[in-house]
Write a protein that holds these residues in place. Structure first.
Motif, short mmCIF file in Angstrom:
data_model
loop_
_atom_site.label_atom_id
_atom_site.label_comp_id
_atom_site.label_asym_id
_atom_site.label_seq_id
_atom_site.Cartn_x
_atom_site.Cartn_y
_atom_site.Cartn_z
N PHE A 399 53.25 38.25 43.84
CA PHE A 399 53.55 39.49 43.13
C PHE A 399 52.29 40.35 42.98
O PHE A 399 52.29 41.55 43.25
N GLN A 402 51.23 41.81 46.23
CA GLN A 402 52.03 42.99 46.58
C GLN A 402 51.61 44.20 45.75
O GLN A 402 51.51 45.32 46.27
N ALA A 403 51.35 43.97 44.48
CA ALA A 403 50.95 45.09 43.63
C ALA A 403 49.70 45.78 44.16
O ALA A 403 49.59 47.00 44.10
N PHE A 404 48.79 44.97 44.70
CA PHE A 404 47.50 45.53 45.12
C PHE A 404 47.33 45.61 46.64
O PHE A 404 46.23 45.86 47.13
N GLY A 405 48.39 45.34 47.38
CA GLY A 405 48.30 45.49 48.83
C GLY A 405 47.43 44.46 49.51
O GLY A 405 46.83 44.74 50.56
N VAL A 406 47.34 43.26 48.96
CA VAL A 406 46.54 42.19 49.56
C VAL A 406 47.42 41.45 50.58
O VAL A 406 48.55 41.09 50.27
N ASP A 407 46.87 41.18 51.77
CA ASP A 407 47.70 40.56 52.81
C ASP A 407 47.33 39.10 53.11
O ASP A 407 47.92 38.49 53.98
N VAL A 409 47.66 35.88 51.46
CA VAL A 409 48.39 35.42 50.27
C VAL A 409 48.80 33.96 50.45
O VAL A 409 49.74 33.67 51.19
N LYS A 414 56.90 31.62 48.04
CA LYS A 414 56.33 32.46 46.97
C LYS A 414 55.58 31.68 45.90
O LYS A 414 55.13 32.26 44.91
N ASP A 549 50.60 32.97 57.90
CA ASP A 549 49.98 33.02 59.22
C ASP A 549 48.47 32.83 59.21
O ASP A 549 47.90 32.34 60.18
N LYS A 552 47.10 29.63 60.25
CA LYS A 552 47.20 29.36 61.69
C LYS A 552 46.11 30.09 62.47
O LYS A 552 45.67 29.64 63.52
#
Lengths: 575, 575
Positions: A399, A402-407, A409, A414, A549, A552
């Motif tokens: 969450f 997503q709020a801060f646009g971090v990819d 994660v 979840k 990902d 990996k």
């Protein structure tokens, strides 16, 4: 025969029910069966259709060592799947003395209704006003509850995070000293309780019902051997009591598997400052307590009382995963800061693993700087407050990302990853990926075979044997959780030839129903089947059995390994 | 032959490529094929592995009426599935004049990199500093861009919401007057662009390349008949030009299908105050413009220019769904307030349908009161600011509901529902449920057959025929979106016997490749197959093809209908 107490939180009706279709189940097997049977998989986790189930295990209330764990089940607001959150504390010890195996909270009050406490007595239930503790942090609230009900009161309480229905909210269970220190941490069970407007479930301190064993003599024999088994293994008799679970800091760091700076490396320069050895030295110097049990009947005593610099109580149940998450993974090397973070999580009612990873997201986003322990403490205090930032953080890692646009994660289904990098400890990576719980080390703790070399030796860097070891551990864990035993008995059980038959003997003697080792294994298998069926009905597929990902694509120093299992390759880890 | 421009946003390398494997595709068929082929379904939508594809349709750049729509495709940060977001504006008209069918943005810059503009010229690309417009609202930013590139500059730009990578962020496309008023609204395409640190894609205003038809004479004949068809139908020649899409307010309210107060009733007392009729009267009185085209070549002119009380420009492209969402669904009946909300969404770059439902969640949570239009305006202004509340709201409906513990959340695949209650307009409910896009009325607009009685008569209250009509519309829509035609041509096409063959004739004449009506239908089918395959690989199952449980449990007044399809019953709506 113990009963189920079913409480409607809207109408305030309640029933003491025979077990009926649930006879023979306990702990996680019971909570998961109730959820899988009674909760529509498509429902919103905070809606009236969800149910919160709190259950003791099959051996709950007995004198079997370490049999006092509670299971909390519901559809998870964090993962959207089924959840069993396992917790210590006194609840499962007390519940059978009220003639109960489980409490089920159903329905929810109309919008705008206030919170209440639910007092569970021998044959009745009272809904009590709790205006005096609403919005209050857990320790202070618990002092007021103790003032009303006595020092020995047993509670399951939500903090401000649960009141706000945040997805990382815990339910805090009271420990033997009456502190709200034991967390049903994972999966947002506190949010489900909050949605039903229940601040605390309180067990009548005056209840004194005896818990009878079907065959007291046979039970006595078996439980004595059981204690000997636990006290005969070095991990459960020496390592854990002396250093707590934090003994793992140095071990996992040495293995190059201590996730550091949001899973960027496997070693942390500051590891020695936050190790179990350092913790125990600090506790001794400050006259804390380095051996402590989270519930009556615990002989392992892996908990502790950690005091601050002034020698005043700061926190207890200070786990390796918490120290890793707020420490190495955030580049924080001040154990006092980390202890304060642990305390705040208990105060607000938040999962430390989830919140630690959440803080890593905040650091990725620049909301707080890497290594800034004091900054993290200030952020944690916002959860449960009127600050919208607290609502972001309190909803957890995915969450906040997503709020801060971090990819980048680190979550599966979840739920945030715990303290073992799956690229290096591949067996636990299989567990993170395939357990119905979302990333959860306790669901199949292959760290044993991969690193500690307990219960076998499966080299941690390769793929061979990982799926099998994870599957077997997932089954065993589901059984352990159903019996109400502490997971840490597994260290001794895995290395002791007669341990499982002794457990079967205890169950037979306690329940009067002849129980074999196979029966216990089947209990685990059936529990997992219930959980997987619920998740499938909720829309989960094999594609959800994957690490993000970046595991990996990015090799982890120092061993420079990547995660190299496909979701398909791991399906055999599921029953 | 038009080419694809492929731009690496990290290395800043670019290539003008032949279509190759993508030959014969355009618009949505092209964006979805590129995403399905080149983007790993498991990737994080904001990671380097995602790609943003902006494409004109097969008829883009031709003189065919209403052929100037653009398709924007990527893996969606909102739904986690594939997304095609369809938009008007001048982009698809200009792109072919640069010899291009599509632009693909790949990879992403290193952490900490700043934003840039990308200027696309005839045979080259320039990465330009955009420090002057970063953080700026779209209209003001666009004035600066126009000052630099001229009034006729054509842009696709993100606002503050896109810069923050919020999941409800749009890409705003410039209209014929150079206003950033046309939204590629749904699914967070602006967040994907923001993650690649591109503020705007600007098409060289000096480019004047001609767009040649393979058979100019045949094309001329076909396009003339095409205009006659559009101008011969009452919806496209009278209803839409006079009242815009807001003509639907009274129609859908009368049908009892206008979702009011977060889908609690199907009629709104204030409907007449926010109707298309009222809007047009207001526009006339304030000397606005009630007929307006969103792109060169539009003959329907359903857009408008809405001025404020002082006669100054306020907004354009003021759609029914926006008026419903910020109006009836929030109990707001002041059209000027709603127009201001529309303007703010264009300024910040936010999807109006998503944000309107988001505001309903804020009202459920008590963050703002039902009916408080001024309060909503203030909340909308927070998006893109440093206020964490803006980050919550800007991530949309499901996200805001989770932040505030709201359990009545009208989303499918996490995308918020549009302006037609599915309990009453069941055909569109099938579309909401089964389209790969998440809840989207445009993906299969069964309102035609259910309510407007265009293209057939399928009674809206029953289940009979709904799956079939939705499936056929989903196929037709995918084809329309691939040709680059405006969806509103469907009103005329559905009621005109030779319309599809005329479209086929236009495609044949434009491309030189003999194209039949069957070919066009197959284009739609294949596009949907690509999309469904991507979603399956991303973990979607039949279970995701469902409306939230409250539509099944709560009857909608005045007709008191519930949603009564199972996910299984609707699978036949998928190709």
């Amino acid at each position: 025969m113990a009963k189920i107490l079913r409480i409607n939180t809207r109408t305030r009706e309640y029933r003491f029910e025979e077990l009926g279709q649930y006879a023979g189940l306990g702990g996680r097997a019971l909570t998961s069966r109730v959820v899988a049977t009674e909760v529509p998989a498509s429902c919103h986790p905070l809606s009236a259709a969800n149910k919160l189930v709190i259950a003791g295990g099959i051996l709950a209330g007995s004198t079997a060592a370490n049999s006092g764990r509670s299971s909390v089940g519901a559809k998870s607001p964090l993962t959207g799947g089924i959840k069993e959150s396992n917790v210590g504390g006194q609840f499962a010890h007390k519940l059978p003395r009220l003639g109960l195996l489980a409490v089920i909270l159903e329905d929810k009050p109309e919008a705008g209704a206030g919170f209440c406490n639910i007092l569970v007595k021998q044959d009745s239930v009272e809904f009590q006003d709790c205006a005096d503790i609403v919005g209050m942090d857990n320790y202070a609230a618990h002092e007021l509850v103790k003032a009303k009900f006595g020092e020995k009161v047993v509670t399951a309480m939500i903090g401000p995070a649960g009141e706000q229905c945040l997805s990382a909210a815990t339910i805090q269970f009271s420990d033997p000293e009456g502190r709200p220190s034991r967390s049903a941490g994972r999966g947002g069970m506190g949010a489900v309780m909050g949605s039903k407007k229940v601040k605390a479930v309180i067990l009548d301190p005056d209840a004194k019902g005896a818990v009878a064993m079907a065959d007291p003599e046979a039970f006595k024999v078996a439980r004595k051997r059981w204690v000997d088994i636990l006290m005969g293994h070095p991990v459960t008799s020496q390592g854990l009591p002396t250093y707590g679970t934090a003994i793992l800091v140095n071990i996992i760091n040495e293995a190059g598997a201590l996730p550091t700076k949001n899973f960027r490396t496997g070693r942390f320069d500051g590891a020695s400052k936050i190790s179990g050895e350092t913790m125990t030295e600090t506790i001794k110097a400050r006259k804390g307590q380095y051996k402590h049990g989270c519930h009556t009947g615990c002989v392992i005593q892996c908990s502790q009382v950690y005091n601050d610099k002034n020698g005043d109580y700061l926190t207890t149940g200070f786990e390796y995963e918490t120290i890793w998450g707020f420490g190495a993974n955030l580049l924080v090397d001040d154990l006092d800061d980390i202890a304060m973070m642990d305390r705040i999580c208990d105060e607000k009612g938040m999962d430390t693993i989830e919140l630690a990873n959440t803080m890593a997201m905040a650091m990725e986003a620049g909301v707080v700087q890497w290594g800034d322990g004091k900054g993290v403490i200030e952020l944690l205090k916002k959860v449960g407050s009127s600050d919208p930032l607290g609502r972001i953080l309190g909803n957890g890692t995915a969450f906040t990302a997503q709020a801060f646009g971090v990819d980048r994660v680190p979550v599966v289904k979840k739920q945030a990853l715990p303290a073992y990098d799956p690229r290096v400890v591949k067996g636990v990576g299989v567990t993170y990926s395939t357990t119905p719980m979302g990333a959860d080390h306790t669901a199949g703790y292959a760290v044993c075979q991969n690193v500690l070399k307990v219960g076998g030796d499966v080299p941690s860097h390769g793929k061979a044997g990982q799926v099998e070891v994870s599957k077997n551990l997932q089954i065993a864990t589901a059984a352990v959780d159903s019996l109400g035993l502490c997971l840490f008995v597994a260290f001794a059980v895995l290395d002791t030839a007669d341990a499982l038959s002794v457990v079967a003997d205890m169950v037979t003697a306690a329940t009067g129903k002849a129980t074999s080792v196979d029966d216990i294994v089947n209990m685990g298998v059936n529990c997992l089947k219930d959980e997987l069926a619920f998740n499938k009905a909720a829309g989960f597929t094999d594609k959800d059995d994957q690490l993000p990902d970046f595991f990996k694509n990015e090799p982890l120093p120092p061993h420079n390994l990547t995660w190299d299992f496909t979701a398909e390759e791991m399906q055999a880890a599921k029953v």
